[in-house]
Design an enzyme around this catalytic site. Sequence first.
Site, PDB file in Angstrom:
ATOM      1  N   ASP A   1      -3.738  -2.768  -0.510  1.00 37.80           N
ATOM      2  CA  ASP A   1      -4.571  -1.647  -0.955  1.00 37.80           C
ATOM      3  C   ASP A   1      -6.019  -2.038  -1.221  1.00 37.80           C
ATOM      4  OD1 ASP A   1      -2.242  -0.129  -0.839  1.00 37.80           O
ATOM      5  OD2 ASP A   1      -1.725  -0.611  -2.923  1.00 37.80           O
TER       6      ASP A   1
ATOM      7  N   GLY B   1      -8.355  -1.564   0.842  1.00 37.48           N
ATOM      8  CA  GLY B   1      -9.264  -0.667   1.583  1.00 37.48           C
ATOM      9  C   GLY B   1      -9.293  -1.044   3.061  1.00 37.48           C
ATOM     10  N   LYS B   2      -8.188  -1.640   3.530  1.00 31.46           N
ATOM     11  CA  LYS B   2      -8.119  -2.079   4.934  1.00 31.46           C
ATOM     12  C   LYS B   2      -8.332  -0.903   5.890  1.00 31.46           C
ATOM     13  CE  LYS B   2      -3.979  -3.712   4.111  1.00 31.46           C
ATOM     14  NZ  LYS B   2      -3.913  -3.623   2.641  1.00 31.46           N
TER      15      LYS B   2
ATOM     16  N   LYS C   1      -9.912   1.930   5.561  1.00 24.26           N
ATOM     17  CA  LYS C   1     -11.305   2.378   5.671  1.00 24.26           C
ATOM     18  C   LYS C   1     -12.122   1.410   6.534  1.00 24.26           C
ATOM     19  CE  LYS C   1     -15.690   2.568   3.655  1.00 24.26           C
ATOM     20  NZ  LYS C   1     -16.693   2.951   2.699  1.00 24.26           N
TER      21      LYS C   1
ATOM     22  N   GLY D   1       0.203   2.035   3.364  1.00 24.54           N
ATOM     23  CA  GLY D   1      -0.478   3.327   3.244  1.00 24.54           C
ATOM     24  C   GLY D   1      -1.958   3.038   3.379  1.00 24.54           C
ATOM     25  N   HIS D   2      -2.527   3.320   4.548  1.00 30.45           N
ATOM     26  CA  HIS D   2      -3.937   3.010   4.813  1.00 30.45           C
ATOM     27  C   HIS D   2      -4.738   4.310   4.850  1.00 30.45           C
ATOM     28  CE1 HIS D   2      -2.624  -0.990   6.912  1.00 30.45           C
ATOM     29  NE2 HIS D   2      -2.278  -0.924   5.642  1.00 30.45           N
ATOM     30  N   THR D   3      -5.657   4.429   3.909  1.00 30.19           N
ATOM     31  CA  THR D   3      -6.391   5.686   3.764  1.00 30.19           C
ATOM     32  C   THR D   3      -7.729   5.647   4.492  1.00 30.19           C
ATOM     33  OG1 THR D   3      -5.478   5.671   1.539  1.00 30.19           O
ATOM     34  CG2 THR D   3      -7.128   7.375   2.015  1.00 30.19           C
TER      35      THR D   3
ATOM     36  N   GLN E   1      -0.314  -4.660   3.990  1.00 30.50           N
ATOM     37  CA  GLN E   1      -0.072  -5.374   2.732  1.00 30.50           C
ATOM     38  C   GLN E   1      -1.202  -6.382   2.451  1.00 30.50           C
ATOM     39  OE1 GLN E   1       3.076  -5.202   4.928  1.00 30.50           O
ATOM     40  NE2 GLN E   1       3.013  -3.192   3.996  1.00 30.50           N
TER      41      GLN E   1
ATOM     42  N   LEU F   1     -16.791  -1.490  -4.829  1.00 36.11           N
ATOM     43  CA  LEU F   1     -17.781  -2.040  -5.759  1.00 36.11           C
ATOM     44  C   LEU F   1     -18.264  -0.950  -6.717  1.00 36.11           C
ATOM     45  CD1 LEU F   1     -19.310  -4.684  -6.286  1.00 36.11           C
ATOM     46  CD2 LEU F   1     -21.055  -3.921  -4.670  1.00 36.11           C
ATOM     47  N   ASP F   2     -18.324   0.292  -6.231  1.00 40.49           N
ATOM     48  CA  ASP F   2     -18.782   1.421  -7.045  1.00 40.49           C
ATOM     49  C   ASP F   2     -17.918   1.635  -8.288  1.00 40.49           C
ATOM     50  OD1 ASP F   2     -16.948   2.044  -4.817  1.00 40.49           O
ATOM     51  OD2 ASP F   2     -16.815   4.021  -5.759  1.00 40.49           O
TER      52      ASP F   2
HETATM   53  P1  GDP Z   1      -5.282  -0.122   2.271  1.00 42.01           P
HETATM   54  O1  GDP Z   1      -3.820  -0.067   2.090  1.00 42.01           O
HETATM   55  O2  GDP Z   1      -5.819  -1.523   2.153  1.00 42.01           O
HETATM   56  O3  GDP Z   1      -5.760   0.555   3.522  1.00 42.01           O
HETATM   57  O4  GDP Z   1      -5.934   0.677   1.046  1.00 42.01           O
HETATM   58  P2  GDP Z   1      -5.446   2.095   0.462  1.00 42.01           P
HETATM   59  O5  GDP Z   1      -5.845   3.154   1.389  1.00 42.01           O
HETATM   60  O6  GDP Z   1      -4.019   2.020   0.061  1.00 42.01           O
HETATM   61  O7  GDP Z   1      -6.248   2.139  -0.892  1.00 42.01           O
HETATM   62  C1  GDP Z   1      -7.628   2.089  -0.934  1.00 42.01           C
HETATM   63  C2  GDP Z   1      -8.143   3.378  -1.619  1.00 42.01           C
HETATM   64  O8  GDP Z   1      -9.496   3.222  -1.983  1.00 42.01           O
HETATM   65  C3  GDP Z   1      -8.117   4.594  -0.706  1.00 42.01           C
HETATM   66  O9  GDP Z   1      -7.881   5.734  -1.490  1.00 42.01           O
HETATM   67  C4  GDP Z   1      -9.523   4.631  -0.115  1.00 42.01           C
HETATM   68  O10 GDP Z   1      -9.935   5.939   0.254  1.00 42.01           O
HETATM   69  C5  GDP Z   1     -10.331   4.146  -1.288  1.00 42.01           C
HETATM   70  N1  GDP Z   1     -11.540   3.371  -0.967  1.00 42.01           N
HETATM   71  C6  GDP Z   1     -11.757   2.512   0.053  1.00 42.01           C
HETATM   72  N2  GDP Z   1     -12.955   1.935  -0.074  1.00 42.01           N
HETATM   73  C7  GDP Z   1     -13.506   2.419  -1.204  1.00 42.01           C
HETATM   74  C8  GDP Z   1     -14.732   2.189  -1.902  1.00 42.01           C
HETATM   75  O11 GDP Z   1     -15.567   1.374  -1.514  1.00 42.01           O
HETATM   76  N3  GDP Z   1     -14.926   2.878  -3.071  1.00 42.01           N
HETATM   77  C9  GDP Z   1     -14.015   3.775  -3.546  1.00 42.01           C
HETATM   78  N4  GDP Z   1     -14.293   4.394  -4.700  1.00 42.01           N
HETATM   79  N5  GDP Z   1     -12.869   4.021  -2.923  1.00 42.01           N
HETATM   80  C10 GDP Z   1     -12.607   3.349  -1.770  1.00 42.01           C
HETATM   81  P1  IMO Z   2      -0.812  -1.595   2.209  1.00 41.39           P
HETATM   82  O1  IMO Z   2      -0.762  -1.967   3.674  1.00 41.39           O
HETATM   83  C1  IMO Z   2       0.542  -2.551  -1.804  1.00 41.39           C
HETATM   84  C2  IMO Z   2       4.634  -4.011  -2.203  1.00 41.39           C
HETATM   85  C3  IMO Z   2       5.625  -3.129  -2.939  1.00 41.39           C
HETATM   86  C4  IMO Z   2       6.513  -4.201  -3.549  1.00 41.39           C
HETATM   87  C5  IMO Z   2       6.571  -5.265  -2.449  1.00 41.39           C
HETATM   88  C6  IMO Z   2       7.803  -5.167  -1.567  1.00 41.39           C
HETATM   89  O2  IMO Z   2      -1.049  -0.160   1.945  1.00 41.39           O
HETATM   90  O3  IMO Z   2      -1.752  -2.506   1.502  1.00 41.39           O
HETATM   91  P2  IMO Z   2       8.521  -3.496   0.374  1.00 41.39           P
HETATM   92  O4  IMO Z   2       8.711  -2.031   0.382  1.00 41.39           O
HETATM   93  O5  IMO Z   2       7.483  -3.994   1.328  1.00 41.39           O
HETATM   94  O6  IMO Z   2       9.810  -4.255   0.520  1.00 41.39           O
HETATM   95  O7  IMO Z   2       7.994  -3.838  -1.113  1.00 41.39           O
HETATM   96  O8  IMO Z   2       5.418  -5.075  -1.662  1.00 41.39           O
HETATM   97  N1  IMO Z   2       3.951  -3.359  -1.068  1.00 41.39           N
HETATM   98  C7  IMO Z   2       2.670  -2.975  -1.101  1.00 41.39           C
HETATM   99  N2  IMO Z   2       1.775  -2.995  -2.107  1.00 41.39           N
HETATM  100  N3  IMO Z   2       0.173  -2.119  -0.581  1.00 41.39           N
HETATM  101  C8  IMO Z   2       1.052  -2.125   0.439  1.00 41.39           C
HETATM  102  O9  IMO Z   2       0.688  -1.850   1.704  1.00 41.39           O
HETATM  103  C9  IMO Z   2       2.383  -2.516   0.199  1.00 41.39           C
HETATM  104  N4  IMO Z   2       3.496  -2.605   0.957  1.00 41.39           N
HETATM  105  C10 IMO Z   2       4.440  -3.128   0.181  1.00 41.39           C
HETATM  106  O10 IMO Z   2       4.988  -2.348  -3.918  1.00 41.39           O
HETATM  107  O11 IMO Z   2       5.858  -4.807  -4.649  1.00 41.39           O
HETATM  108 MG    MG Z   3      -2.417   0.932   0.895  1.00 41.62          MG
END
Ligand code: GDP
Ligand code: IMO
Ligand code: MG
Length: 424
Positions: free
Chosen positions: A13, A15-16, A18, A40-42, A222, A330-331
């Site tokens: 999570d 921010g991959k 983005k 979950g990549h947003t 991850q 960073l914000d």
């Molecule tokens: P990922 O799994 O690495 O793709 O990250 P996620 O999507 O699970 O979580 C990142 C969250 O932070 C998402 O809701 C993005 O929209 C948000 N995000 C990404 N970059 C930034 C940033 O620079 N600032 C803020 N405030 N939110 C961000």
């Molecule tokens: P992205 O790609 C954050 C965590 C779960 C749990 C552990 C094992 O969005 O960064 P699993 O269902 O994979 O067997 O769970 O890994 N986990 C993540 N945490 N971001 C993810 O993906 C994750 N995918 C799995 O919360 O701790």
């Molecule tokens: Mg994620």
Amino acid sequence: MSVTVLVGSQWGDEGKGKIVDILSEKFDIVVRYQGGANAGHTVEIGEKQYILHLIPSGILRSGVKCVIGNGVVIDPQALLDEIKILEDNGINVEGRLFISHNAHLIMPYHKLLDSISESGKNKIGTTGRGIGPCYIDKFDRKGIRIVDLLNRDVLEKKLRQNVEEKNTLLKKLYGDKGFDIEEIIKEYISFDEAIDSYVTDVPLMLNDAIKEGKNILLEGAQGTLLDVDHGTYPFVTSSNPTSGGASTGSGIPPNKIDNVFGIVKAYTTRVGNGPFPTELTDEDGEKLRKEGAEFGATTGRPRRCGWFDAFLVRYSAMINGIDAVAVTKLDVLSVFEKIKVCVGYKLNEKLLKSFPSDVDKLSSVTPVYETVDGWMEDISECKSYNELPQKTKEYLEFISDQANIKIEIVSVGPKRRQTFSMNG
Ligand code: GDP
Ligand code: IMO
Ligand code: MG
């Protein structure tokens, strides 16, 4: 031509999604190489928000081809749901999405076994998507792969063997009634019809693309500390999100990979159980969660939040061979008068030289913090490094030195425009 691997440097999570969306403008192909719908990549584009679980985040750029590699475990229903959401939003997937023959399929019994295992004593806090049990079958050489969907006889035979075996286990060990074999066969035959046109020889496709001088981005899911080999085992996922996994999970040989790019959140978060040395359980942690909207993109769970851990990111940079990073969110730190950064760990009053490999040790360390001044002003509209307040620049310099990372991109908000390069 270049082949770049993009990895999460912390616990996911970062921010991959983005950053892949931003970078994919310069790439021809984006490839997922591990994990499954646990990710979950947003990506936010204009007023729309997309959360991608299985399909690479490059799908939102019309000229980019997207590949799901052999290292990924595919839940066909989750995949079809995702395709539908994209198509409903006018994003064409046909002719742009390619799936490896060798990717394994998540079966309904994998999800049940995941939830049974989580109801026991040693809870990992999984996403419940059947990831662990599917990889167990893969490594036990019992898994059902995409290629099996293409041959009805093989599919039926393998499904019967697997379902019978899982039903015996479920009945004897857990008193569960088990699954209806015929229903599963019917369901997976219908998936075959829906998925068939996307299936291709991915290693051949990617190696040909390299020969043709195409640019390829491998999108990790991850994060490094969730890697089954290099993470905080057993509180990890069941695959290799680290850069090494990009080669085995895609069929691109290691000597064809040119760069490794890390995504680093300006603080730290974790979802699920396991040690987290810089975790904040006080009001500062709450503030990070609120300002950063730190709730899981897949499960909606509140993410655990804490200060930036430079010692951990230094380890991550070493394991992945990270050449440069994007610092995201960073914000979110703009509301803190003082910001702490963990620069090392102490155990029994002694400074550790390396990142602990066992969780008991990691659970017992005391983070050594340095406190820096916050900047206390909105930076979300800054368009270049030069526009950042002096204190923000000092924070970036400090974490770059402490974690031994070269910062190339800075993100100050979820939108595409809230991103700039350090030299731009
Ligand atoms: P990922 O799994 O690495 O793709 O990250 P996620 O999507 O699970 O979580 C990142 C969250 O932070 C998402 O809701 C993005 O929209 C948000 N995000 C990404 N970059 C930034 C940033 O620079 N600032 C803020 N405030 N939110 C961000
Ligand atoms: P992205 O790609 C954050 C965590 C779960 C749990 C552990 C094992 O969005 O960064 P699993 O269902 O994979 O067997 O769970 O890994 N986990 C993540 N945490 N971001 C993810 O993906 C994750 N995918 C799995 O919360 O701790
Ligand atoms: Mg994620």
